[in-house]
Write an enzyme that holds these catalytic residues in place. Structure first.
Site, mmCIF file in Angstrom:
data_model
loop_
_atom_site.group_PDB
_atom_site.id
_atom_site.type_symbol
_atom_site.label_atom_id
_atom_site.label_comp_id
_atom_site.label_asym_id
_atom_site.label_seq_id
_atom_site.Cartn_x
_atom_site.Cartn_y
_atom_site.Cartn_z
ATOM 1 N N ALA A 378 63.183 3.524 17.665
ATOM 2 C CA ALA A 378 63.282 2.229 16.978
ATOM 3 C C ALA A 378 64.506 1.457 17.444
ATOM 4 C CB ALA A 378 63.355 2.458 15.472
ATOM 5 N N HIS A 407 66.575 -0.771 8.186
ATOM 6 C CA HIS A 407 67.744 -0.581 9.045
ATOM 7 C C HIS A 407 67.704 -1.536 10.240
ATOM 8 C CE1 HIS A 407 70.805 1.622 11.384
ATOM 9 N NE2 HIS A 407 70.004 1.393 12.410
ATOM 10 N N HIS A 411 70.038 -5.186 11.612
ATOM 11 C CA HIS A 411 70.522 -5.688 12.899
ATOM 12 C C HIS A 411 70.048 -7.119 13.124
ATOM 13 C CE1 HIS A 411 72.108 -1.891 14.313
ATOM 14 N NE2 HIS A 411 70.963 -1.286 14.126
ATOM 15 N N GLU A 435 75.325 -0.941 12.426
ATOM 16 C CA GLU A 435 74.450 0.121 11.942
ATOM 17 C C GLU A 435 74.424 0.205 10.424
ATOM 18 O OE1 GLU A 435 72.475 1.628 13.964
ATOM 19 O OE2 GLU A 435 73.413 0.673 15.684
ATOM 20 N N HIS A 536 70.406 9.349 22.947
ATOM 21 C CA HIS A 536 71.607 8.570 23.197
ATOM 22 C C HIS A 536 72.465 9.127 24.339
ATOM 23 C CE1 HIS A 536 70.154 7.630 19.240
ATOM 24 N NE2 HIS A 536 70.830 6.502 19.276
ATOM 25 N N TYR A 546 77.253 5.624 14.420
ATOM 26 C CA TYR A 546 76.335 6.084 13.380
ATOM 27 C C TYR A 546 77.073 6.879 12.307
ATOM 28 C CZ TYR A 546 73.209 4.596 17.021
ATOM 29 O OH TYR A 546 72.586 3.844 17.985
#
Length: 637
Positions: A378, A407, A411, A435, A536, A546
């Site tokens: 996502a 979430h 953004h 975040e 990541h 995060y």
């Protein structure tokens, strides 16, 4: 979903070559729609082209600095738009051609940033710079998550490696022990990890996915070497030092700050870990989950054991309480992806924030296409840095995806309130802010709210209902904390040479055992590259954001509840429909990165320091209960 996943960075590996600051997104993000010719977009700022630079003896002026930052903002908006377009296409249509196209654009961005950052050094001793010029020069200096060396050949190599790594991840599949079975992608293997309670089935899915990252190892080693060289050329000791310099404090001070915050929340995590281990031992046997030992990574409901909410039924404190199964209601009421996204948007508009542009619904990817490979991770995007908002997901009718939508929209709402700022300011106050926005609002998705929108039949009542609810939340938010910290701790040690290439996997598991109390379920070796099985790492997306977001979301939530004038326990507060809370939120969103993050934090919370006390306040009832349950247990590992 992986919400621990990027802000203002691309959702792709090349994402990595984008600025730490510039590509909007969640665990991933990006931008699209090219403007300006390649020649124009890739040309260094006119005032500082080598042929046009002032003689060395002529000191640059404050006006030179102002003109320089103005031109850089214009150039970067064109370049990052082209880059985001290529990244969007690559993420939603994975082929060798789209990977190559993205690599070429990323190489061009690398070249521009390399020159612009070096040219910006001319102004470091200029006295009397206005606040905006000084701020933009700093943001430019820390703007690349993957800085390239000046050497054109190495720059091309780095862009190619970044695209290749992300492609390996996106195309990863497990086809059975002999390679001849039905192939399963990450989504299908994650479903096994989330839903199965068969020890051996879980183990096969875990081992199968982690095998996809073995070919990444030599590529990643080379990425570290070349990107470190690029970081050193622009004045940083290594790539990790550059990443840590983006928090308006010295790199070493930021490391201490992260450890301070972890120290605040570690006792709560330890209590949860002890309780969960005892319940897993009851399910799988003490021979497989022994007391006083780290937890086997494949038993926690998530491929990376980063969040544990998928095994909530195994640890549920009180059976027979009103159901918290939102998944069942979403399916029963035939919620599709569009309806779920509309519900997420309505939460923001209820607070007085504006509606998303119609193009958001026309251009987003909400579901997984049947005809091609895509990156389902996502992410949120503003492809043109001009309110071209999108999300990219493969939405399923689950509570997890509903929360992920909130979430990602967090953004998007950040983007939509700062998109008129210069592009260097189009980012969060720091990446943890980006975040935390959507996650702070998900704390208002209380049982009362879910009942209001028809996704819960009955609100849990009394202490038993509260403990069940807090346990469910803690299995996601508290369980994640050490994982959120360790990804970058491992990489910082890789970048600075403390961890050698021959010890990549050994050091990875040593750190996971130390911080997270989680161990590999089978013997691992240096043939493996288990860090690469986490998006990541091959995508080169900094991850401490995060961890910070998990802390900040509670700090934001408490501040919004106070702005709304809501009394009572923090865990009962919902700001849904509250315009005063919306005004407080909007005031911070509009600042973007135009001020140091303590200023933005103060605008939202009245505080100038990140503080985990709100998280501890929120989970205080659960912690008291956990400590009672853990009496007589052998805690720790």
């Amino acid at each position: 979903m992986n919400r621990t996943s990027p802000v203002k960075l691309f959702l792709s590996a090349a994402l990595a070559v984008v600025p730490l600051v510039a590509l909007p997104g969640c665990a991933s993000s990006a931008h699209g729609s090219a403007t300006g010719s390649p020649e124009t977009a890739s040309t260094p700022p006119a005032e500082v082209k080598p042929a046009e630079q002032k003689p060395a003896e002529v000191a640059p002026t404050t006006e030179d600095a102002r003109q320089f930052t103005t031109r850089v903002n214009e150039d970067l908006k064109r370049l990052w738009t082209r880059q985001a377009t290529a990244e969007w296409i690559k993420a939603t249509y994975i082929t060798d051609d789209t990977e190559r196209n993205a690599a070429l654009v990323n190489e061009e961005v690398m070249a521009y940033l390399n020159q612009a950052i070096k040219q910006a050094a001319r102004f470091k001793d200029v006295q009397g710079l206005d606040a905006d010029s000084a701020r933009m020069l700093h943001l430019l200096r820390v703007s690349s998550a993957l800085p390239a060396p000046s050497d054109a050949q190495k720059r091309a190599e780095l862009a190619g490696i970044a695209a290749k790594l992300e492609g390996l991840y996106g195309k990863g599949k497990y086809c059975g022990k002999d390679g001849k079975g039905q192939c399963k992608d990450l989504g299908e293997l994650s479903d096994v990890i989330a839903k199965s309670r068969n020890y051996d089935e879980l183990l096969e899915a875990w081992v199968g996915w982690h095998a996809i990252s073995q070919p990444m190892r030599p590529l990643y080693q080379r990425l570290v070497e070349v990107s470190n060289e690029g970081a050193q050329e622009i004045g940083f000791q290594d790539l990790g030092s550059l990443w840590r310099s983006s928090y308006d404090m010295p790199p070493e001070a930021f490391e201490q700050e992260a450890q301070r915050l972890w120290g605040q929340v570690k006792p709560l995590y330890d209590d949860l870990h002890c309780y969960v281990r005892a319940r897993l031992a009851r399910q799988y046997g003490e021979d497989k989950v022994p007391a006083g030992r780290p937890l086997p990574a494949h038993l926690l409901g998530n491929m990376w054991a980063q969040e544990w909410n998928n095994i909530y039924t195994l640890v549920e404190p009180y059976k027979g309480q009103p159901s918290l199964d939102v998944d069942a209601e979403l399916k029963r009421q035939n919620y599709d992806a569009l309806r779920m996204v509309k519900m997420g948007e309505s939460f923001f508009t209820s607070m007085g924030l504006k509606a998303l542009p119609e193009t958001f619904y026309q251009r987003s990817q909400f579901t997984k296409p049947r005809d091609r490979d895509v990156v389902c991770h996502a992410s949120a995007w503003d492809v043109t840095y001009d309110n071209d908002l999108r999300i990219k997901m493969c939405i399923k009718p689950t509570e997890e995806d509903l929360v992920t939508i909130h979430h990602e929209l967090g953004h998007n709402y950040y983007y939509t309130y700062y998109y008129k700022l210069p592009v260097l300011y189009q980012q969060g106050a720091h990446d943890g802010f980006h975040e935390a926005i959507g996650d702070a609002l998900t704390l208002s998705i209380t049982p009362g709210y879910l009942k209001q929108v028809g996704l819960l039949k009955q609100v849990p009542q009394g202490d038993k209902g509260l403990i069940n609810l807090q346990m469910k939340d803690a299995m996601e938010k508290v369980a994640f904390l050490p994982f959120g910290l360790l990804i970058d701790q491992w990489r910082w040690d890789v970048f600075n040479g403390k961890v050698k290439p021959e010890d990549y996997n050994k050091s990875w598991w040593a750190l996971r055992e130390k911080l997270q109390g989680v161990r590999a379920p089978v013997e691992r070796s240096e043939q493996d590259f288990d860090p690469g099985a986490k998006y990541h790492v091959p995508a080169n997306v900094p991850y401490t954001r995060y961890f910070l977001a998990r802390i900040l979301q509670f700090q934001f939530h408490r501040a919004l509840c106070q702005a709304a004038g809501i009394q009572g326990p923090l865990h009962e507060c919902s700001v849904y429909g509250n315009k005063e809370a919306g005004k407080r939120l909007q005031a911070m969103l509009e600042m973007g990165a135009s001020k140091p993050w303590p200023d933005a934090l103060h605008a939202m919370t009245g505080q100038r320091e990140m503080d985990a006390s709100a998280m501890l306040e929120y989970f205080a009832p659960l912690r008291r209960w956990l400590q009672e349950q853990n009496k007589g247990q052998k805690c720790g590992w």
